[in-house]
Design a protein around this motif. Structure first.
Motif, PDB file in Angstrom:
ATOM      1  N   GLY A  59      -2.194   6.813  84.923  1.00 18.12           N
ATOM      2  CA  GLY A  59      -1.221   5.731  84.795  1.00 18.12           C
ATOM      3  C   GLY A  59      -1.323   4.976  83.486  1.00 18.12           C
ATOM      4  N   ASP A  60      -2.437   5.162  82.729  1.00 19.41           N
ATOM      5  CA  ASP A  60      -2.551   4.535  81.411  1.00 19.41           C
ATOM      6  C   ASP A  60      -1.443   5.075  80.500  1.00 19.41           C
ATOM      7  OD1 ASP A  60      -4.705   3.125  82.228  1.00 19.41           O
ATOM      8  OD2 ASP A  60      -6.194   4.211  81.024  1.00 19.41           O
ATOM      9  N   THR A  61      -0.884   4.218  79.690  1.00 20.11           N
ATOM     10  CA  THR A  61       0.198   4.626  78.788  1.00 20.11           C
ATOM     11  C   THR A  61      -0.065   4.108  77.379  1.00 20.11           C
ATOM     12  OG1 THR A  61       1.536   2.663  79.238  1.00 20.11           O
ATOM     13  CG2 THR A  61       1.932   4.609  80.621  1.00 20.11           C
ATOM     14  N   ALA A  62       0.565   4.756  76.417  1.00 20.19           N
ATOM     15  CA  ALA A  62       0.567   4.285  75.030  1.00 20.19           C
ATOM     16  C   ALA A  62       1.929   4.586  74.434  1.00 20.19           C
ATOM     17  CB  ALA A  62      -0.544   4.952  74.226  1.00 20.19           C
ATOM     18  N   ARG A  63       2.357   3.733  73.530  1.00 14.59           N
ATOM     19  CA  ARG A  63       3.690   3.880  72.923  1.00 14.59           C
ATOM     20  C   ARG A  63       3.606   3.669  71.417  1.00 14.59           C
ATOM     21  NH1 ARG A  63       4.477   1.089  77.703  1.00 14.59           N
ATOM     22  NH2 ARG A  63       6.116   1.901  79.097  1.00 14.59           N
ATOM     23  N   THR A  64       4.540   4.250  70.722  1.00  9.36           N
ATOM     24  CA  THR A  64       4.734   3.975  69.297  1.00  9.36           C
ATOM     25  C   THR A  64       6.201   4.149  68.971  1.00  9.36           C
ATOM     26  OG1 THR A  64       3.980   4.463  67.046  1.00  9.36           O
ATOM     27  CG2 THR A  64       4.355   6.346  68.479  1.00  9.36           C
ATOM     28  N   GLU A  65       6.621   3.578  67.875  1.00  8.64           N
ATOM     29  CA  GLU A  65       8.004   3.764  67.431  1.00  8.64           C
ATOM     30  C   GLU A  65       8.021   3.883  65.916  1.00  8.64           C
ATOM     31  OE1 GLU A  65      10.064  -0.496  67.039  1.00  8.64           O
ATOM     32  OE2 GLU A  65       9.482  -0.037  69.100  1.00  8.64           O
ATOM     33  N   HIS A  66       9.009   4.588  65.416  1.00 10.80           N
ATOM     34  CA  HIS A  66       9.095   4.816  63.975  1.00 10.80           C
ATOM     35  C   HIS A  66      10.529   5.191  63.630  1.00 10.80           C
ATOM     36  CE1 HIS A  66       7.215   5.654  60.056  1.00 10.80           C
ATOM     37  NE2 HIS A  66       8.100   6.625  59.950  1.00 10.80           N
ATOM     38  N   VAL A  67      10.996   4.728  62.470  1.00 12.48           N
ATOM     39  CA  VAL A  67      12.316   5.111  61.968  1.00 12.48           C
ATOM     40  C   VAL A  67      12.143   6.304  61.037  1.00 12.48           C
ATOM     41  CG1 VAL A  67      14.308   4.398  60.602  1.00 12.48           C
ATOM     42  CG2 VAL A  67      13.219   2.773  62.167  1.00 12.48           C
ATOM     43  N   LEU A  68      12.871   7.378  61.314  1.00 17.28           N
ATOM     44  CA  LEU A  68      12.820   8.549  60.449  1.00 17.28           C
ATOM     45  C   LEU A  68      13.583   8.246  59.160  1.00 17.28           C
ATOM     46  CD1 LEU A  68      12.121  11.553  59.957  1.00 17.28           C
ATOM     47  CD2 LEU A  68      14.319  12.119  60.992  1.00 17.28           C
ATOM     48  N   THR A  69      12.887   8.206  58.037  1.00 12.89           N
ATOM     49  CA  THR A  69      13.509   7.947  56.749  1.00 12.89           C
ATOM     50  C   THR A  69      13.790   9.259  56.019  1.00 12.89           C
ATOM     51  OG1 THR A  69      11.412   7.832  55.555  1.00 12.89           O
ATOM     52  CG2 THR A  69      12.211   5.788  56.595  1.00 12.89           C
ATOM     53  N   THR A  70      14.582   9.155  54.973  1.00 10.34           N
ATOM     54  CA  THR A  70      14.830  10.330  54.137  1.00 10.34           C
ATOM     55  C   THR A  70      13.523  10.854  53.558  1.00 10.34           C
ATOM     56  OG1 THR A  70      17.009   9.462  53.562  1.00 10.34           O
ATOM     57  CG2 THR A  70      16.107  11.169  52.134  1.00 10.34           C
ATOM     58  N   GLU A  71      12.632   9.925  53.170  1.00 12.14           N
ATOM     59  CA  GLU A  71      11.345  10.331  52.611  1.00 12.14           C
ATOM     60  C   GLU A  71      10.519  11.105  53.645  1.00 12.14           C
ATOM     61  OE1 GLU A  71      12.717   7.399  52.216  1.00 12.14           O
ATOM     62  OE2 GLU A  71      13.100   7.454  50.049  1.00 12.14           O
ATOM     63  N   ASP A  72      10.555  10.650  54.913  1.00  7.45           N
ATOM     64  CA  ASP A  72       9.860  11.385  55.974  1.00  7.45           C
ATOM     65  C   ASP A  72      10.385  12.815  56.073  1.00  7.45           C
ATOM     66  OD1 ASP A  72       8.335   9.165  56.775  1.00  7.45           O
ATOM     67  OD2 ASP A  72       9.890   8.479  58.142  1.00  7.45           O
ATOM     68  N   ALA A  73      11.714  12.938  56.070  1.00  8.51           N
ATOM     69  CA  ALA A  73      12.327  14.261  56.209  1.00  8.51           C
ATOM     70  C   ALA A  73      11.961  15.166  55.041  1.00  8.51           C
ATOM     71  CB  ALA A  73      13.845  14.119  56.329  1.00  8.51           C
ATOM     72  N   LEU A 113       4.296  12.496  66.155  1.00  7.26           N
ATOM     73  CA  LEU A 113       3.887  11.127  66.480  1.00  7.26           C
ATOM     74  C   LEU A 113       2.958  11.087  67.693  1.00  7.26           C
ATOM     75  CD1 LEU A 113       7.283   9.237  65.970  1.00  7.26           C
ATOM     76  CD2 LEU A 113       5.350   9.374  64.391  1.00  7.26           C
ATOM     77  N   ILE A 114       3.070  12.103  68.558  1.00  9.92           N
ATOM     78  CA  ILE A 114       2.165  12.179  69.717  1.00  9.92           C
ATOM     79  C   ILE A 114       0.722  12.266  69.244  1.00  9.92           C
ATOM     80  CG2 ILE A 114       1.487  13.582  71.703  1.00  9.92           C
ATOM     81  CD1 ILE A 114       4.367  14.519  71.882  1.00  9.92           C
ATOM     82  N   SER A 115       0.484  13.108  68.245  1.00  5.62           N
ATOM     83  CA  SER A 115      -0.874  13.263  67.732  1.00  5.62           C
ATOM     84  C   SER A 115      -1.410  11.937  67.218  1.00  5.62           C
ATOM     85  CB  SER A 115      -0.899  14.310  66.609  1.00  5.62           C
ATOM     86  OG  SER A 115      -0.533  15.572  67.099  1.00  5.62           O
ATOM     87  N   GLY A 116      -0.542  11.174  66.559  1.00  8.68           N
ATOM     88  CA  GLY A 116      -0.961   9.876  66.072  1.00  8.68           C
ATOM     89  C   GLY A 116      -1.359   8.927  67.187  1.00  8.68           C
ATOM     90  N   LEU A 117      -0.601   8.961  68.268  1.00 12.87           N
ATOM     91  CA  LEU A 117      -0.947   8.123  69.423  1.00 12.87           C
ATOM     92  C   LEU A 117      -2.303   8.495  70.005  1.00 12.87           C
ATOM     93  CD1 LEU A 117       2.269   7.638  71.607  1.00 12.87           C
ATOM     94  CD2 LEU A 117       0.807   5.867  70.654  1.00 12.87           C
ATOM     95  N   PHE A 118      -2.530   9.784  70.186  1.00 11.04           N
ATOM     96  CA  PHE A 118      -3.796  10.232  70.751  1.00 11.04           C
ATOM     97  C   PHE A 118      -4.969   9.870  69.833  1.00 11.04           C
ATOM     98  CE2 PHE A 118      -1.321  13.824  72.992  1.00 11.04           C
ATOM     99  CZ  PHE A 118      -1.103  13.021  74.093  1.00 11.04           C
ATOM    100  N   ALA A 119      -4.782  10.038  68.520  1.00 11.48           N
ATOM    101  CA  ALA A 119      -5.890   9.857  67.581  1.00 11.48           C
ATOM    102  C   ALA A 119      -6.232   8.390  67.361  1.00 11.48           C
ATOM    103  CB  ALA A 119      -5.553  10.513  66.246  1.00 11.48           C
ATOM    104  N   LYS A 171       6.372   7.841  74.042  1.00 14.36           N
ATOM    105  CA  LYS A 171       5.484   7.330  75.091  1.00 14.36           C
ATOM    106  C   LYS A 171       4.667   8.482  75.660  1.00 14.36           C
ATOM    107  CE  LYS A 171       5.600   5.516  79.825  1.00 14.36           C
ATOM    108  NZ  LYS A 171       6.481   5.163  80.965  1.00 14.36           N
ATOM    109  N   VAL A 172       3.373   8.224  75.901  1.00 18.96           N
ATOM    110  CA  VAL A 172       2.522   9.178  76.617  1.00 18.96           C
ATOM    111  C   VAL A 172       1.897   8.458  77.806  1.00 18.96           C
ATOM    112  CG1 VAL A 172       2.045  10.572  74.568  1.00 18.96           C
ATOM    113  CG2 VAL A 172       0.515   8.691  75.140  1.00 18.96           C
ATOM    114  N   GLU A 173       1.746   9.188  78.920  1.00 20.10           N
ATOM    115  CA  GLU A 173       1.183   8.596  80.147  1.00 20.10           C
ATOM    116  C   GLU A 173       0.214   9.570  80.796  1.00 20.10           C
ATOM    117  OE1 GLU A 173       2.579   6.786  84.501  1.00 20.10           O
ATOM    118  OE2 GLU A 173       4.066   7.225  82.939  1.00 20.10           O
ATOM    119  N   VAL A 174      -0.960   9.071  81.170  1.00 23.30           N
ATOM    120  CA  VAL A 174      -1.965   9.905  81.819  1.00 23.30           C
ATOM    121  C   VAL A 174      -1.492  10.256  83.230  1.00 23.30           C
ATOM    122  CG1 VAL A 174      -4.354  10.034  82.643  1.00 23.30           C
ATOM    123  CG2 VAL A 174      -3.820   8.818  80.514  1.00 23.30           C
TER     124      VAL A 174
END
Length: 483
Positions: free
Chosen positions: A34-48, A86-92, A122-125
């Motif tokens: 039930g533990d959760t973690a979240r992140t958000e990010h705007v995809l920029t042209t530089e990211d792409a 982004l999932i990897s970033g949340l886990f790490a 969002k990731v949830e155990v």
């Protein structure tokens, strides 16, 4: 129990210690279903673009074309896989944090991600395996419109030991794509009818080859003004077919400049482009009081710089034509550049008038000129732009530098144009940006009856094409040249 991760700042959820400056993990025993973690990010042209560079998936740079061609079997696309990272970033960094080891990920993609969209992940155990210390997560991502981007599962081995690590500032990634702004100019120029252009003394491989390439790309209709024997000899060496391209045979480069200017004055061509002659030779003919291309203003030059670390085209004037300038000349230099930017579609361009300092100081004449120019803008004597000065380079380019120095300016941190105090300062500035910041420089002479494209001997093909594109966008249709 919920945990959040926001770019640039982290804070604690219940039962977890995560202080600014440190990151602390959750061990396997501390993790609950039930533990959760979240992140958000705007995809920029530089990211792409960074994703395209790393993955080799260059189609991400043509997202509209990719969407048009896409079928379900092509999923996942490059941008969606960036989102999945982004999932990897949340886990790490969050849940579990340092010390975990990702073993498998299975995702199903439902919608494509577009540049400019905000993505919420969002990731949830959902399960734990005590024998292997494995934790299973449900994973999901959605966009601003709450449409699902992907769903799936991930499995990792959680850490068994407590780790508390110091965090370092995340390195700033600068995507060096020096063509991004200039490609826009070239694309717009390509959509216009080809401009009849006098190529003045194209008597080396670089200038002749550049002119022929612009002709093949449909940007110009060239008229080659120079030694016909030399031009044909170079064309033969390069295996270029000149076909029906007209050549105005002139034996001397100085006379070629005079002849090309005469053609422009008569409306026979709409633009001049420098070949392999010296800039001084061409500009002497252009600026001649008898038979030149003068208008009611001083002639000046504007560079359009594509600086990888800057968010838009950065214009610089005058770094090529006027050497030491008085206030009267600076009035024309500024208005010429403003008119050019407006013609190119820059709405309410912001202008920083540069000096060594940001205070008006009688000991530094350029600060007095800057103050006078700003007052003339305020009184409507110079129009079409938001102008501030004097500004030193740091507080012109950096809003942080301006804030630290308590400078309130509508231009600081966001100028479209840097107006330099003299040619020496401008030439040094643009070459520093070229060779230290990776800027791609295009340039054109304005204030004459037709645009004059000046290219340097060290300019590559892209810079030459961008300079040509600027001239085309500024050129008037042939019937409007008279007067």
């Amino acid at each position: 129990m919920a945990f959040s991760l926001h770019i640039g700042r982290r804070w604690s959820g219940k039962g977890t210690s995560m202080n600014l400056g440190f990151i602390e993990n959750k061990t396997y025993d501390e993790i609950s279903v039930g533990d959760t973690a979240r992140t958000e990010h705007v995809l920029t042209t530089e990211d792409a673009m960074a994703w395209a560079s790393i993955s080799g998936f260059t189609a991400v740079l043509d997202s509209e074309g990719l969407i048009d061609r896409a079928v379900s079997s092509m999923l996942p696309t490059g941008p969606n896989m960036w989102c999945a990272s982004l999932i990897s970033g949340l886990f790490a960094t969050n849940l579990p944090g340092p010390g975990c080891s990702l073993t498998s990920v299975s995702l199903t993609f439902h919608n494509r991600i577009r540049v400019g969209e905000r993505i919420l992940v969002k990731v949830e155990v959902t399960a734990k395996d005590d024998s292997t210390k494995t934790v299973i997560f449900d994973c999901e991502a959605s966009n601003d419109a709450s449409a699902s981007v992907f769903t799936g599962t991930a499995q990792l081995i959680a850490p068994v030991e407590k780790l508390r690590l110091s965090t370092l500032p995340v390195p700033k990634l600068i995507v060096n794509n020096p063509h991004r702004h200039h490609l826009g100019f070239i694309a717009r120029a390509a959509s216009k009818p080809a401009v009849k252009t006098a190529i003045v003394w194209p008597c080396d491989e670089l200038s002749l080859g550049g002119a022929i390439q612009a002709y093949k790309d449909g940007l110009i209709v060239p008229v080659l003004v120079g030694s016909e024997a030399a031009i044909r000899n170079i064309a033969g060496t390069m295996q270029l077919d000149l076909g029906s391209i007209p050549i105005v045979d002139v034996d001397v480069s100085r006379d070629a400049a005079i002849r090309a200017v005469e053609m422009a004055r008569k409306g026979e061509v709409q633009m001049l482009m420098k070949g392999s002659l010296q800039t001084e030779e061409l500009m002497k003919a252009v600026a001649s009081r008898e038979g030149g291309l003068r208008t009611g203003r001083h002639i000046s030059h504007v560079f359009a710089l594509d600086v990888p670390s800057y968010h838009k085209t950065l214009f610089v004037t005058d770094a090529a034509v006027n050497i030491e300038t008085d206030l009267e000349t600076k009035i024309d230099i500024l208005q010429n550049a403003i008119d050019m930017m407006v013609e190119l579609g820059v709405v309410n361009p912001k202008v920083a008038i540069l000096s060594a300092v940001e205070s008006v100081t009688p000991a530094i004449p350029s600060t007095l000129d800057a103050a006078a120019l700003c007052k003339m803008v305020e009184r409507g004597q110079i129009t079409g732009a938001i102008v501030d000065g004097p500004l030193a380079f740091d507080n012109a380019i950096s809003s942080d530098a301006a804030r630290i120095k308590k400078i309130k300016s509508p231009v600081a941190g966001d100028p479209d144009l840097l107006m330099v105090p003299n040619l020496e300062a401008g030439n040094i500035l643009f070459k520093e940006l070229q060779y230290l910041a990776g800027a791609l420089a295009a340039g054109v002479v304005v204030g004459a009856k037709v645009p004059v494209v000046l290219t340097g001997r060290a300019d590559g093909e892209q810079a030459r094409m961008a300079s040509c594109a600027l001239g085309i966008l500024l050129a008037k249709p042939a019937p409007d040249l008279e007067g």
